[in-house]
Design a protein around this motif. Structure first.
Motif, PDB file in Angstrom:
ATOM      1  N   LEU A   2       0.829  -1.199   0.000  1.00 38.24           N
ATOM      2  CA  LEU A   2       0.000   0.000   0.000  1.00 38.24           C
ATOM      3  C   LEU A   2       0.866   1.253   0.000  1.00 38.24           C
ATOM      4  O   LEU A   2       1.904   1.303   0.657  1.00 38.24           O
ATOM      5  CB  LEU A   2      -0.906   0.019   1.225  1.00 38.24           C
ATOM      6  N   ARG A   3       0.413   2.244  -0.716  1.00 41.62           N
ATOM      7  CA  ARG A   3       1.109   3.534  -0.768  1.00 41.62           C
ATOM      8  C   ARG A   3       0.316   4.559   0.033  1.00 41.62           C
ATOM      9  O   ARG A   3      -0.893   4.654  -0.097  1.00 41.62           O
ATOM     10  CB  ARG A   3       1.221   4.018  -2.210  1.00 41.62           C
ATOM     11  N   ILE A   4       1.039   5.335   0.824  1.00 41.38           N
ATOM     12  CA  ILE A   4       0.399   6.380   1.629  1.00 41.38           C
ATOM     13  C   ILE A   4      -0.345   7.367   0.735  1.00 41.38           C
ATOM     14  O   ILE A   4      -1.455   7.793   1.062  1.00 41.38           O
ATOM     15  CB  ILE A   4       1.439   7.108   2.513  1.00 41.38           C
ATOM     16  N   THR A   5       0.237   7.711  -0.406  1.00 41.00           N
ATOM     17  CA  THR A   5      -0.433   8.659  -1.303  1.00 41.00           C
ATOM     18  C   THR A   5      -1.758   8.102  -1.805  1.00 41.00           C
ATOM     19  O   THR A   5      -2.713   8.847  -1.971  1.00 41.00           O
ATOM     20  CB  THR A   5       0.464   9.050  -2.491  1.00 41.00           C
ATOM     21  N   ASP A   6      -1.812   6.793  -2.040  1.00 42.99           N
ATOM     22  CA  ASP A   6      -3.074   6.180  -2.467  1.00 42.99           C
ATOM     23  C   ASP A   6      -4.124   6.303  -1.359  1.00 42.99           C
ATOM     24  O   ASP A   6      -5.297   6.591  -1.633  1.00 42.99           O
ATOM     25  CB  ASP A   6      -2.875   4.715  -2.844  1.00 42.99           C
ATOM     26  N   LEU A   7      -3.698   6.082  -0.115  1.00 42.13           N
ATOM     27  CA  LEU A   7      -4.622   6.235   1.013  1.00 42.13           C
ATOM     28  C   LEU A   7      -5.110   7.675   1.134  1.00 42.13           C
ATOM     29  O   LEU A   7      -6.283   7.928   1.407  1.00 42.13           O
ATOM     30  CB  LEU A   7      -3.951   5.811   2.322  1.00 42.13           C
ATOM     31  N   GLU A   8      -4.189   8.626   0.942  1.00 38.91           N
ATOM     32  CA  GLU A   8      -4.566  10.042   1.002  1.00 38.91           C
ATOM     33  C   GLU A   8      -5.586  10.380  -0.083  1.00 38.91           C
ATOM     34  O   GLU A   8      -6.580  11.072   0.182  1.00 38.91           O
ATOM     35  CB  GLU A   8      -3.335  10.922   0.840  1.00 38.91           C
ATOM     36  N   LEU A   9      -5.356   9.887  -1.280  1.00 37.55           N
ATOM     37  CA  LEU A   9      -6.287  10.168  -2.379  1.00 37.55           C
ATOM     38  C   LEU A   9      -7.626   9.471  -2.165  1.00 37.55           C
ATOM     39  O   LEU A   9      -8.677  10.022  -2.506  1.00 37.55           O
ATOM     40  CB  LEU A   9      -5.659   9.774  -3.714  1.00 37.55           C
ATOM     41  N   PHE A  10      -7.608   8.293  -1.584  1.00 37.43           N
ATOM     42  CA  PHE A  10      -8.851   7.602  -1.234  1.00 37.43           C
ATOM     43  C   PHE A  10      -9.644   8.435  -0.226  1.00 37.43           C
ATOM     44  O   PHE A  10     -10.841   8.676  -0.404  1.00 37.43           O
ATOM     45  CB  PHE A  10      -8.548   6.209  -0.670  1.00 37.43           C
ATOM     46  N   ALA A  11      -8.966   8.892   0.823  1.00 39.37           N
ATOM     47  CA  ALA A  11      -9.636   9.676   1.853  1.00 39.37           C
ATOM     48  C   ALA A  11     -10.193  10.980   1.285  1.00 39.37           C
ATOM     49  O   ALA A  11     -11.347  11.341   1.548  1.00 39.37           O
ATOM     50  CB  ALA A  11      -8.665   9.966   3.008  1.00 39.37           C
ATOM     51  N   ARG A  12      -9.403  11.698   0.507  1.00 42.45           N
ATOM     52  CA  ARG A  12      -9.863  12.970  -0.059  1.00 42.45           C
ATOM     53  C   ARG A  12     -11.007  12.752  -1.059  1.00 42.45           C
ATOM     54  O   ARG A  12     -11.966  13.520  -1.079  1.00 42.45           O
ATOM     55  CB  ARG A  12      -8.713  13.726  -0.735  1.00 42.45           C
ATOM     56  N   SER A  13     -10.906  11.717  -1.876  1.00 34.61           N
ATOM     57  CA  SER A  13     -11.974  11.429  -2.840  1.00 34.61           C
ATOM     58  C   SER A  13     -13.278  11.104  -2.120  1.00 34.61           C
ATOM     59  O   SER A  13     -14.354  11.517  -2.563  1.00 34.61           O
ATOM     60  CB  SER A  13     -11.580  10.259  -3.746  1.00 34.61           C
ATOM     61  N   SER A  14     -13.171  10.382  -1.010  1.00 34.45           N
ATOM     62  CA  SER A  14     -14.389  10.029  -0.278  1.00 34.45           C
ATOM     63  C   SER A  14     -15.022  11.260   0.361  1.00 34.45           C
ATOM     64  O   SER A  14     -16.237  11.398   0.360  1.00 34.45           O
ATOM     65  CB  SER A  14     -14.096   8.961   0.770  1.00 34.45           C
ATOM     66  N   VAL A  15     -14.205  12.160   0.872  1.00 36.92           N
ATOM     67  CA  VAL A  15     -14.727  13.388   1.492  1.00 36.92           C
ATOM     68  C   VAL A  15     -15.304  14.330   0.435  1.00 36.92           C
ATOM     69  O   VAL A  15     -16.383  14.890   0.606  1.00 36.92           O
ATOM     70  CB  VAL A  15     -13.614  14.097   2.298  1.00 36.92           C
ATOM     71  N   LEU A  16     -14.576  14.483  -0.666  1.00 32.21           N
ATOM     72  CA  LEU A  16     -14.988  15.428  -1.714  1.00 32.21           C
ATOM     73  C   LEU A  16     -16.028  14.842  -2.672  1.00 32.21           C
ATOM     74  O   LEU A  16     -16.688  15.585  -3.390  1.00 32.21           O
ATOM     75  CB  LEU A  16     -13.760  15.893  -2.501  1.00 32.21           C
ATOM     76  N   GLY A  17     -16.139  13.521  -2.704  1.00 38.32           N
ATOM     77  CA  GLY A  17     -17.110  12.869  -3.577  1.00 38.32           C
ATOM     78  C   GLY A  17     -16.757  12.926  -5.050  1.00 38.32           C
ATOM     79  O   GLY A  17     -17.624  12.796  -5.902  1.00 38.32           O
ATOM     80  N   SER A  18     -15.466  13.102  -5.340  1.00 42.80           N
ATOM     81  CA  SER A  18     -15.061  13.271  -6.728  1.00 42.80           C
ATOM     82  C   SER A  18     -13.567  13.028  -6.893  1.00 42.80           C
ATOM     83  O   SER A  18     -12.770  13.579  -6.119  1.00 42.80           O
ATOM     84  CB  SER A  18     -15.399  14.697  -7.176  1.00 42.80           C
ATOM     85  N   PHE A  19     -13.214  12.228  -7.888  1.00 43.04           N
ATOM     86  CA  PHE A  19     -11.800  12.064  -8.233  1.00 43.04           C
ATOM     87  C   PHE A  19     -11.249  13.375  -8.786  1.00 43.04           C
ATOM     88  O   PHE A  19     -10.103  13.735  -8.533  1.00 43.04           O
ATOM     89  CB  PHE A  19     -11.603  10.964  -9.269  1.00 43.04           C
TER      90      PHE A  19
END
Length: 90
Positions: A2-19
């Motif tokens: 797992l990459r930390i950046t992938d986790l960060e992008l997952f978290a931000r995408s879930s909060v923002l509702g958009s890739f």
């Protein structure tokens, strides 16, 4: 792995509702965020988001995994196992 950046992008995408919104915030292209999420889903062997052309929402598995991802991102990282060479420069 797992990459930390992938986790960060997952978290931000879930909060923002958009890739796209997560990409804009991170200074990336939306395709890069989508690739990071796809890589994370592959590594976890689970689908985190339900995607359509007009919406993005967490799956039940994504909702269960989000607190874990946030916990990892908020945890302090210990680098005490790393040592630097002690060679003296004269």
């Amino acid at each position: 792995m797992l990459r930390i950046t992938d986790l960060e992008l997952f978290a931000r995408s879930s909060v923002l509702g958009s890739f796209t919104a997560a990409a804009h915030e991170a200074g990336l292209l939306p395709g890069q965020v989508a690739a990071a999420i796809k890589r994370l889903e592959r590594d976890l062997d689970v689908r985190l988001f339900a995607r359509t052309t007009r919406s993005l929402r967490l799956t039940a598995e994504g909702e269960r995994y989000l607190p874990t991802a946030l916990n990892v991102l908020e945890s302090p990282v210990s680098y005490t196992h790393l040592t630097l060479p002690t060679k003296r420069i004269v």
